[in-house]
Design a protein around this motif. Structure first.
Motif, short mmCIF file in Angstrom:
data_model
loop_
_atom_site.label_atom_id
_atom_site.label_comp_id
_atom_site.label_asym_id
_atom_site.label_seq_id
_atom_site.Cartn_x
_atom_site.Cartn_y
_atom_site.Cartn_z
N VAL A 89 -19.71 -13.76 -7.54
CA VAL A 89 -19.40 -12.91 -6.38
C VAL A 89 -19.36 -13.77 -5.12
CG1 VAL A 89 -20.19 -10.95 -5.00
CG2 VAL A 89 -20.48 -10.92 -7.48
N GLU A 90 -18.29 -13.65 -4.37
CA GLU A 90 -18.11 -14.42 -3.13
C GLU A 90 -18.01 -13.45 -1.95
OE1 GLU A 90 -17.69 -17.79 -2.55
OE2 GLU A 90 -18.09 -18.29 -4.63
N PRO A 91 -18.37 -13.90 -0.74
CA PRO A 91 -18.20 -13.05 0.44
C PRO A 91 -16.73 -12.72 0.63
CG PRO A 91 -19.59 -14.93 0.93
CD PRO A 91 -19.03 -15.15 -0.44
N PRO A 92 -16.40 -11.61 1.21
CA PRO A 92 -17.25 -10.66 1.92
C PRO A 92 -17.89 -9.65 0.98
CG PRO A 92 -14.96 -10.03 2.18
CD PRO A 92 -14.97 -11.30 1.38
N PHE A 93 -19.13 -9.30 1.28
CA PHE A 93 -19.84 -8.26 0.55
C PHE A 93 -20.95 -7.70 1.43
CE2 PHE A 93 -21.63 -12.32 -1.01
CZ PHE A 93 -22.94 -12.19 -0.59
N GLU A 94 -21.54 -6.58 0.98
CA GLU A 94 -22.63 -5.94 1.70
C GLU A 94 -23.87 -5.93 0.81
OE1 GLU A 94 -21.57 -2.02 3.00
OE2 GLU A 94 -19.62 -2.71 3.72
N VAL A 95 -25.03 -6.05 1.45
CA VAL A 95 -26.31 -6.01 0.75
C VAL A 95 -27.15 -4.91 1.38
CG1 VAL A 95 -28.41 -7.28 0.16
CG2 VAL A 95 -26.23 -8.48 0.27
N ALA A 96 -27.74 -4.06 0.53
CA ALA A 96 -28.62 -3.00 1.01
C ALA A 96 -29.96 -3.10 0.29
CB ALA A 96 -27.99 -1.63 0.75
N VAL A 97 -31.04 -2.84 1.03
CA VAL A 97 -32.37 -2.74 0.45
C VAL A 97 -32.81 -1.30 0.60
CG1 VAL A 97 -34.76 -3.55 0.51
CG2 VAL A 97 -32.90 -5.12 1.07
N ILE A 98 -33.19 -0.68 -0.52
CA ILE A 98 -33.49 0.74 -0.56
C ILE A 98 -34.91 0.96 -1.05
CG2 ILE A 98 -32.79 2.96 -1.58
CD1 ILE A 98 -30.00 1.50 -2.00
N ASP A 99 -35.66 1.81 -0.34
CA ASP A 99 -36.97 2.25 -0.80
C ASP A 99 -36.72 3.38 -1.78
OD1 ASP A 99 -39.50 3.29 -1.23
OD2 ASP A 99 -40.08 3.23 0.87
N THR A 100 -36.97 3.15 -3.05
CA THR A 100 -36.60 4.12 -4.08
C THR A 100 -37.50 5.35 -4.11
OG1 THR A 100 -37.91 2.96 -5.75
CG2 THR A 100 -35.59 2.36 -5.56
N ILE A 101 -38.70 5.25 -3.56
CA ILE A 101 -39.60 6.39 -3.56
C ILE A 101 -39.27 7.34 -2.41
CG2 ILE A 101 -42.01 7.11 -3.29
CD1 ILE A 101 -42.74 4.64 -4.93
N LYS A 102 -39.12 6.78 -1.20
CA LYS A 102 -38.80 7.61 -0.04
C LYS A 102 -37.30 7.87 0.10
CE LYS A 102 -42.78 6.21 2.65
NZ LYS A 102 -43.24 5.52 3.87
N ARG A 103 -36.50 7.19 -0.75
CA ARG A 103 -35.04 7.30 -0.72
C ARG A 103 -34.48 7.02 0.67
NH1 ARG A 103 -33.55 9.61 -5.64
NH2 ARG A 103 -35.23 10.77 -6.61
N LYS A 104 -34.93 5.87 1.21
CA LYS A 104 -34.57 5.46 2.56
C LYS A 104 -33.97 4.06 2.52
CE LYS A 104 -36.77 4.54 6.98
NZ LYS A 104 -38.04 4.46 7.69
N VAL A 105 -32.90 3.83 3.27
CA VAL A 105 -32.29 2.52 3.36
C VAL A 105 -33.10 1.70 4.38
CG1 VAL A 105 -30.23 1.23 3.98
CG2 VAL A 105 -30.01 3.38 2.75
N LEU A 106 -33.68 0.58 3.92
CA LEU A 106 -34.50 -0.27 4.76
C LEU A 106 -33.67 -1.33 5.47
CD1 LEU A 106 -37.48 -0.74 2.29
CD2 LEU A 106 -37.34 0.85 4.22
N ALA A 107 -32.55 -1.71 4.88
CA ALA A 107 -31.66 -2.71 5.47
C ALA A 107 -30.28 -2.55 4.89
CB ALA A 107 -32.18 -4.12 5.22
N ASP A 108 -29.26 -2.85 5.69
CA ASP A 108 -27.88 -2.83 5.26
C ASP A 108 -27.12 -3.86 6.08
OD1 ASP A 108 -25.57 -2.17 3.98
OD2 ASP A 108 -25.30 -0.23 4.96
N VAL A 109 -26.75 -4.97 5.45
CA VAL A 109 -26.09 -6.07 6.16
C VAL A 109 -24.80 -6.47 5.46
CG1 VAL A 109 -28.24 -7.00 7.12
CG2 VAL A 109 -27.41 -7.84 4.92
N SER A 110 -23.93 -7.14 6.20
CA SER A 110 -22.67 -7.63 5.67
C SER A 110 -22.61 -9.15 5.75
CB SER A 110 -21.49 -7.04 6.45
OG SER A 110 -21.46 -5.66 6.33
N PHE A 111 -22.02 -9.75 4.74
CA PHE A 111 -21.76 -11.19 4.72
C PHE A 111 -20.28 -11.42 4.74
CE2 PHE A 111 -26.10 -11.46 3.21
CZ PHE A 111 -26.55 -12.62 3.78
#
Length: 111
Positions: A89-111
């Motif tokens: 996998v090469e850029p461009p792409f997006e990365v998200a970090v999700i808290d699976t218990i609270k169902r909340k997105v902790l981070a969402d960034v693009s490369f």
């Protein structure tokens, strides 16, 4: 007798070539080249949040048709720093970090 000490249990191998770095409110994301030429995503938690389960997700464009694909990279497992092998996998792409218990997105960034 004194035996020589060893540090084999300590992490001493680094991935030298930093390609890109992005910072969010809770994390630092580093994109590195590994020794075989593939890409590694390093995720470092920099805040005092303590989610029980952090799941890292990758969204990228596949092929020439530009259709977006999603791939779950894995759970950080309570570690403050974690490496994920991105393979081809090469850029461009997006990365998200999700808290699976609270169902909340902790981070969402693009490369």
């Amino acid at each position: 007798p004194q035996f020589p000490s060893d540090n084999f249990n300590q992490r001493s191998i680094g991935y030298p070539e930093l390609s890109r770095s992005t910072v969010s409110e809770n994390y630092v994301f580093n994109l590195r080249k590994n020794f075989s030429g593939g890409l590694l995503l390093e995720v470092n938690q920099i805040s005092e949040i303590n989610p029980a389960s952090e799941l890292v997700k990758l969204k990228y464009s596949s092929g020439t048709n530009g259709k977006m694909k999603s791939q779950w990279l894995g759970i950080m497992g309570g570690n403050k720093s974690y490496y994920f092998n991105l393979g081809t996998v090469e850029p461009p792409f997006e990365v998200a970090v999700i808290d699976t218990i609270k169902r909340k997105v902790l981070a969402d960034v693009s490369f």
